[in-house]
Design an enzyme around this catalytic site. Structure first.
Site, PDB file in Angstrom:
ATOM      1  N   GLU A 176      -3.515   2.896   5.199  1.00 52.99           N
ATOM      2  CA  GLU A 176      -3.343   3.915   4.157  1.00 52.99           C
ATOM      3  C   GLU A 176      -4.283   5.103   4.347  1.00 52.99           C
ATOM      4  O   GLU A 176      -3.892   6.253   4.125  1.00 52.99           O
ATOM      5  CB  GLU A 176      -3.509   3.302   2.770  1.00 52.99           C
ATOM      6  N   CYS A 230       5.779  -0.136   7.370  1.00 52.08           N
ATOM      7  CA  CYS A 230       5.415   1.027   6.562  1.00 52.08           C
ATOM      8  C   CYS A 230       6.596   1.382   5.671  1.00 52.08           C
ATOM      9  O   CYS A 230       7.741   1.368   6.120  1.00 52.08           O
ATOM     10  CB  CYS A 230       5.056   2.200   7.461  1.00 52.08           C
ATOM     11  N   LEU A 231       6.299   1.703   4.414  1.00 48.81           N
ATOM     12  CA  LEU A 231       7.369   2.098   3.494  1.00 48.81           C
ATOM     13  C   LEU A 231       8.036   3.399   3.934  1.00 48.81           C
ATOM     14  O   LEU A 231       9.146   3.698   3.511  1.00 48.81           O
ATOM     15  CB  LEU A 231       6.817   2.235   2.074  1.00 48.81           C
ATOM     16  N   GLY A 288       0.835  -1.193   0.000  1.00 48.82           N
ATOM     17  CA  GLY A 288       0.000   0.000   0.000  1.00 48.82           C
ATOM     18  C   GLY A 288       0.869   1.241   0.000  1.00 48.82           C
ATOM     19  O   GLY A 288       2.012   1.221   0.476  1.00 48.82           O
ATOM     20  N   HIS A 339      -2.913   7.468   6.798  1.00 54.04           N
ATOM     21  CA  HIS A 339      -1.905   8.370   6.215  1.00 54.04           C
ATOM     22  C   HIS A 339      -2.558   9.642   5.680  1.00 54.04           C
ATOM     23  O   HIS A 339      -1.980  10.731   5.772  1.00 54.04           O
ATOM     24  CB  HIS A 339      -1.162   7.690   5.061  1.00 54.04           C
TER      25      HIS A 339
END
Length: 154
Positions: free
Chosen positions: A130, A87-88, A45, A133
């Protein structure tokens, strides 16, 4: 185009995103770039603020195909799950987060048409993560316990 992913500590990640009002070629390019960036980073995501764009746009792929969400809203949630998340925007860290086991989401697609999704387990977590975010909420705000990343000893 693969974009740079902002990392925790960048103030943009704490901003609330603006709703999308124009469904044009630029939005399509943004969605395509986000998906390419997410895949390149081996994520499931990615939200637009993670690449510095303060728009309510998310891409997800938990293995069942690409999902694009514009202006997403969680309309229902039930059940509970406690699973590790990463989380990226926070490479190398994982933590246990309490999330609903099931969610319903409504959004618009890249052309402004309404779409609805139901997610359970991993997909429910991805939707929640997501969409958080987009509201400037990071998973680290919800971590109950940090866990060690498993490393290959081979």
């Amino acid at each position: 185009m693969i974009c740079d992913i902002l990392q925790f500590g960048d103030p943009v990640l704490r901003e609330r995103c603006d709703e999308v009002t124009e469904f044009d070629k630029e939005l399509g390019i943004l969605l395509d770039d986000m998906y390419e960036t997410m895949c390149s980073a081996e994520g499931i995501g990615l939200a637009a603020p993670q690449i510095g764009v303060l728009k309510r746009v998310v891409v997800i792929d938990t293995g069942s195909g690409k999902i694009e969400l514009v202006n997403p809203v969680i309309t229902a949630m039930w059940g509970r799950q406690y699973e590790p998340e990463g989380c990226l925007s926070c490479e190398g860290k994982r933590g246990i987060v309490k999330r609903p086991a099931h969610v319903r989401v409504k959004a618009l697609d890249r052309f402004g048409r309404p779409v609805k999704y139901r997610g359970k387990e991993l997909l429910a977590r991805a939707f929640c993560h997501e969409i958080d975010h987009l509201n400037g909420i990071l998973y680290e705000d919800k971590v109950i316990e940090w866990v060690e990343d498993e490393e290959d000893d081979e």
